[in-house]
Design a protein around this motif. Structure first.
Motif, PDB file in Angstrom:
ATOM      1  N   GLY A  35       0.820  -1.212   0.000  1.00  0.00           N
ATOM      2  CA  GLY A  35       0.000   0.000   0.000  1.00  0.00           C
ATOM      3  C   GLY A  35       0.847   1.252   0.000  1.00  0.00           C
ATOM      4  N   THR A  36       1.927   1.244   0.785  1.00  0.00           N
ATOM      5  CA  THR A  36       2.822   2.399   0.840  1.00  0.00           C
ATOM      6  C   THR A  36       3.540   2.598  -0.480  1.00  0.00           C
ATOM      7  OG1 THR A  36       3.157   2.042   3.208  1.00  0.00           O
ATOM      8  CG2 THR A  36       4.751   3.451   2.081  1.00  0.00           C
ATOM      9  N   PHE A  37       3.961   1.494  -1.095  1.00  0.00           N
ATOM     10  CA  PHE A  37       4.610   1.597  -2.399  1.00  0.00           C
ATOM     11  C   PHE A  37       3.668   2.225  -3.428  1.00  0.00           C
ATOM     12  CE2 PHE A  37       4.953  -0.373  -6.617  1.00  0.00           C
ATOM     13  CZ  PHE A  37       6.116   0.243  -7.037  1.00  0.00           C
ATOM     14  N   LEU A  38       2.436   1.745  -3.476  1.00  0.00           N
ATOM     15  CA  LEU A  38       1.481   2.252  -4.460  1.00  0.00           C
ATOM     16  C   LEU A  38       1.055   3.681  -4.140  1.00  0.00           C
ATOM     17  CD1 LEU A  38      -0.803  -0.897  -4.863  1.00  0.00           C
ATOM     18  CD2 LEU A  38       0.735   0.048  -6.586  1.00  0.00           C
ATOM     19  N   PHE A  39       0.600   3.895  -2.908  1.00  0.00           N
ATOM     20  CA  PHE A  39      -0.003   5.177  -2.525  1.00  0.00           C
ATOM     21  C   PHE A  39       1.022   6.302  -2.472  1.00  0.00           C
ATOM     22  CE2 PHE A  39      -1.859   8.240   0.479  1.00  0.00           C
ATOM     23  CZ  PHE A  39      -3.098   8.428  -0.108  1.00  0.00           C
ATOM     24  N   VAL A  40       2.229   6.000  -2.029  1.00  0.00           N
ATOM     25  CA  VAL A  40       3.243   7.047  -1.841  1.00  0.00           C
ATOM     26  C   VAL A  40       4.282   7.035  -2.959  1.00  0.00           C
ATOM     27  CG1 VAL A  40       5.000   7.976  -0.299  1.00  0.00           C
ATOM     28  CG2 VAL A  40       2.922   6.965   0.657  1.00  0.00           C
ATOM     29  N   CYS A  41       5.070   5.950  -3.029  1.00  0.00           N
ATOM     30  CA  CYS A  41       6.235   5.939  -3.919  1.00  0.00           C
ATOM     31  C   CYS A  41       5.858   5.952  -5.395  1.00  0.00           C
ATOM     32  CB  CYS A  41       7.105   4.732  -3.609  1.00  0.00           C
ATOM     33  SG  CYS A  41       7.837   4.797  -1.965  1.00  0.00           S
ATOM     34  N   SER A  42       4.924   5.112  -5.787  1.00  0.00           N
ATOM     35  CA  SER A  42       4.548   5.063  -7.191  1.00  0.00           C
ATOM     36  C   SER A  42       3.892   6.367  -7.634  1.00  0.00           C
ATOM     37  CB  SER A  42       3.604   3.884  -7.444  1.00  0.00           C
ATOM     38  OG  SER A  42       3.352   3.711  -8.819  1.00  0.00           O
ATOM     39  N   SER A  43       3.109   6.975  -6.741  1.00  0.00           N
ATOM     40  CA  SER A  43       2.480   8.256  -7.067  1.00  0.00           C
ATOM     41  C   SER A  43       3.524   9.352  -7.232  1.00  0.00           C
ATOM     42  CB  SER A  43       1.482   8.644  -5.967  1.00  0.00           C
ATOM     43  OG  SER A  43       0.442   7.700  -5.869  1.00  0.00           O
ATOM     44  N   ILE A  44       4.502   9.388  -6.322  1.00  0.00           N
ATOM     45  CA  ILE A  44       5.577  10.376  -6.423  1.00  0.00           C
ATOM     46  C   ILE A  44       6.368  10.177  -7.716  1.00  0.00           C
ATOM     47  CG2 ILE A  44       7.776  11.111  -5.426  1.00  0.00           C
ATOM     48  CD1 ILE A  44       6.596  10.584  -2.681  1.00  0.00           C
ATOM     49  N   PHE A  45       6.668   8.924  -8.039  1.00  0.00           N
ATOM     50  CA  PHE A  45       7.412   8.604  -9.253  1.00  0.00           C
ATOM     51  C   PHE A  45       6.654   9.092 -10.488  1.00  0.00           C
ATOM     52  CE2 PHE A  45       8.517   5.799 -12.772  1.00  0.00           C
ATOM     53  CZ  PHE A  45       9.904   5.780 -12.717  1.00  0.00           C
ATOM     54  N   SER A  46       5.356   8.881 -10.523  1.00  0.00           N
ATOM     55  CA  SER A  46       4.547   9.277 -11.676  1.00  0.00           C
ATOM     56  C   SER A  46       4.492  10.796 -11.809  1.00  0.00           C
ATOM     57  CB  SER A  46       3.131   8.707 -11.543  1.00  0.00           C
ATOM     58  OG  SER A  46       3.154   7.302 -11.466  1.00  0.00           O
ATOM     59  N   ILE A  48       9.725  -1.071  -3.469  1.00  0.00           N
ATOM     60  CA  ILE A  48       9.273  -2.120  -4.387  1.00  0.00           C
ATOM     61  C   ILE A  48       9.979  -3.444  -4.072  1.00  0.00           C
ATOM     62  CG2 ILE A  48      10.949  -1.772  -6.253  1.00  0.00           C
ATOM     63  CD1 ILE A  48       8.674  -2.200  -8.223  1.00  0.00           C
ATOM     64  N   GLN A  49      11.261  -3.364  -3.674  1.00  0.00           N
ATOM     65  CA  GLN A  49      11.963  -4.601  -3.320  1.00  0.00           C
ATOM     66  C   GLN A  49      11.436  -5.169  -2.003  1.00  0.00           C
ATOM     67  OE1 GLN A  49      16.173  -4.602  -3.782  1.00  0.00           O
ATOM     68  NE2 GLN A  49      16.490  -6.353  -2.461  1.00  0.00           N
ATOM     69  N   ALA A  50      11.168  -4.315  -1.021  1.00  0.00           N
ATOM     70  CA  ALA A  50      10.597  -4.788   0.242  1.00  0.00           C
ATOM     71  C   ALA A  50       9.224  -5.412   0.009  1.00  0.00           C
ATOM     72  CB  ALA A  50      10.492  -3.628   1.235  1.00  0.00           C
ATOM     73  N   THR A  51       8.477  -4.838  -0.940  1.00  0.00           N
ATOM     74  CA  THR A  51       7.171  -5.402  -1.290  1.00  0.00           C
ATOM     75  C   THR A  51       7.330  -6.785  -1.899  1.00  0.00           C
ATOM     76  OG1 THR A  51       6.255  -3.194  -1.684  1.00  0.00           O
ATOM     77  CG2 THR A  51       5.073  -5.051  -2.647  1.00  0.00           C
ATOM     78  N   HIS A  52       8.291  -6.932  -2.789  1.00  0.00           N
ATOM     79  CA  HIS A  52       8.542  -8.240  -3.395  1.00  0.00           C
ATOM     80  C   HIS A  52       8.924  -9.274  -2.334  1.00  0.00           C
ATOM     81  CE1 HIS A  52       9.496  -6.356  -7.591  1.00  0.00           C
ATOM     82  NE2 HIS A  52       8.210  -6.593  -7.439  1.00  0.00           N
ATOM     83  N   TRP A  53       9.870  -8.906  -1.456  1.00  0.00           N
ATOM     84  CA  TRP A  53      10.369  -9.866  -0.485  1.00  0.00           C
ATOM     85  C   TRP A  53       9.389 -10.143   0.655  1.00  0.00           C
ATOM     86  CZ3 TRP A  53      13.850 -13.456  -0.705  1.00  0.00           C
ATOM     87  CH2 TRP A  53      14.898 -13.344  -1.620  1.00  0.00           C
ATOM     88  N   SER A  54       8.404  -9.274   0.858  1.00  0.00           N
ATOM     89  CA  SER A  54       7.452  -9.497   1.947  1.00  0.00           C
ATOM     90  C   SER A  54       6.560 -10.710   1.690  1.00  0.00           C
ATOM     91  CB  SER A  54       6.571  -8.246   2.152  1.00  0.00           C
ATOM     92  OG  SER A  54       5.783  -7.990   0.998  1.00  0.00           O
ATOM     93  N   ALA A  55       6.530 -11.164   0.448  1.00  0.00           N
ATOM     94  CA  ALA A  55       5.743 -12.363   0.145  1.00  0.00           C
ATOM     95  C   ALA A  55       6.491 -13.634   0.520  1.00  0.00           C
ATOM     96  CB  ALA A  55       5.389 -12.387  -1.337  1.00  0.00           C
ATOM     97  N   ALA A  56       7.823 -13.556   0.600  1.00  0.00           N
ATOM     98  CA  ALA A  56       8.623 -14.746   0.897  1.00  0.00           C
ATOM     99  C   ALA A  56       8.351 -15.308   2.294  1.00  0.00           C
ATOM    100  CB  ALA A  56      10.110 -14.433   0.726  1.00  0.00           C
ATOM    101  N   PRO A  57       8.286 -14.477   3.357  1.00  0.00           N
ATOM    102  CA  PRO A  57       7.973 -15.037   4.681  1.00  0.00           C
ATOM    103  C   PRO A  57       6.600 -15.698   4.739  1.00  0.00           C
ATOM    104  CG  PRO A  57       8.928 -12.856   4.911  1.00  0.00           C
ATOM    105  CD  PRO A  57       8.652 -13.051   3.452  1.00  0.00           C
TER     106      PRO A  57
END
Length: 212
Positions: A81-92, A119-128
């Motif tokens: 959610g943070t990646f989408l709502f904050v980082c991706s929006s800022i990037f765009s 984005i990397q933390a989001t990817h790796w959060s699925a591993a646990p």
């Protein structure tokens, strides 16, 4: 899959530097399309981010849902959610405004670093979560061990430590470079001239966790 594709495209479209000899600006040529792109992207990222937050809040509010993998799932939802709502929006927005306000190298590296860490933390959060389910099915007698407070803290810390370390390397020119040296003036990761390094970074940060 969508986040993985976004990461893949952002890296691979930056493998070559901007020619710098073009007699036109891509912002001018694709101005209308860029407006549509920004509107669609912001709508998707903001709505998607909010939905992730709502789902995480639902899990946290219901204490019984936090048992087992609940905390890991909540963490994954909040991170996404943070990646989408904050980082991706800022990037765009940064890409859209670059035609008027080209970013400085310092600002570019700061926003790019934050984007790729999330984005990397989001990817790796699925591993646990995958590991939790694997132990629950294969070694149920060991399940309490991996759901202890210490085990959960270790797994979640790993996601962030690994993401921060890997995505800090490009700040020193290792694995790639974060700058806006491209036609769109987007703060993205591009090759440092050694493509094997950026492939290794991409594998560790995107492809490997998606295989978990």
């Amino acid at each position: 899959m969508g986040r993985n594709l976004l990461y893949f495209l952002s890296v691979n479209t930056s493998l070559g530097q901007s020619s710098g000899n073009a007699n036109f600006s891509v912002h001018e040529v694709y101005g209308v399309g860029l407006n549509v792109w920004l509107a669609v992207t912001l709508t998707i990222t903001i709505v998607g981010g909010l939905l992730n937050y709502v789902l995480a809040a639902t899990l946290i509010h219901q204490r019984t849902l936090l048992a087992g993998a609940g905390i890991l799932i909540s963490h994954a939802l909040i991170t996404a959610g943070t990646f989408l709502f904050v980082c991706s929006s800022i990037f765009s927005v940064q890409t859209f405004l670059a035609r008027y306000y080209p970013p400085s190298l310092t600002l570019c590296r700061a926003t790019g670093w934050l984007y790729y860490v999330l984005i990397q933390a989001t990817h790796w959060s699925a591993a646990p979560i995958a590991f939790n389910r694997f132990v629950a099915v294969t070694f149920p007698h060991r399940y309490k061990l991996i759901t202890s407070k210490a085990a959960i803290i270790c797994m979640l810390s790993w996601c962030w430590i690994f993401a921060i370390v890997c995505e800090s390397l490009p700040l020193w020119g290792i694995g790639g470079i974060i700058d806006s040296n491209n036609d769109w003036k987007s703060c993205i990761l591009r090759t440092n001239g050694r493509r094997e390094q950026i492939v290794a970074l991409l594998t560790a940060s995107s492809w490997l966790p998606q295989m978990a």
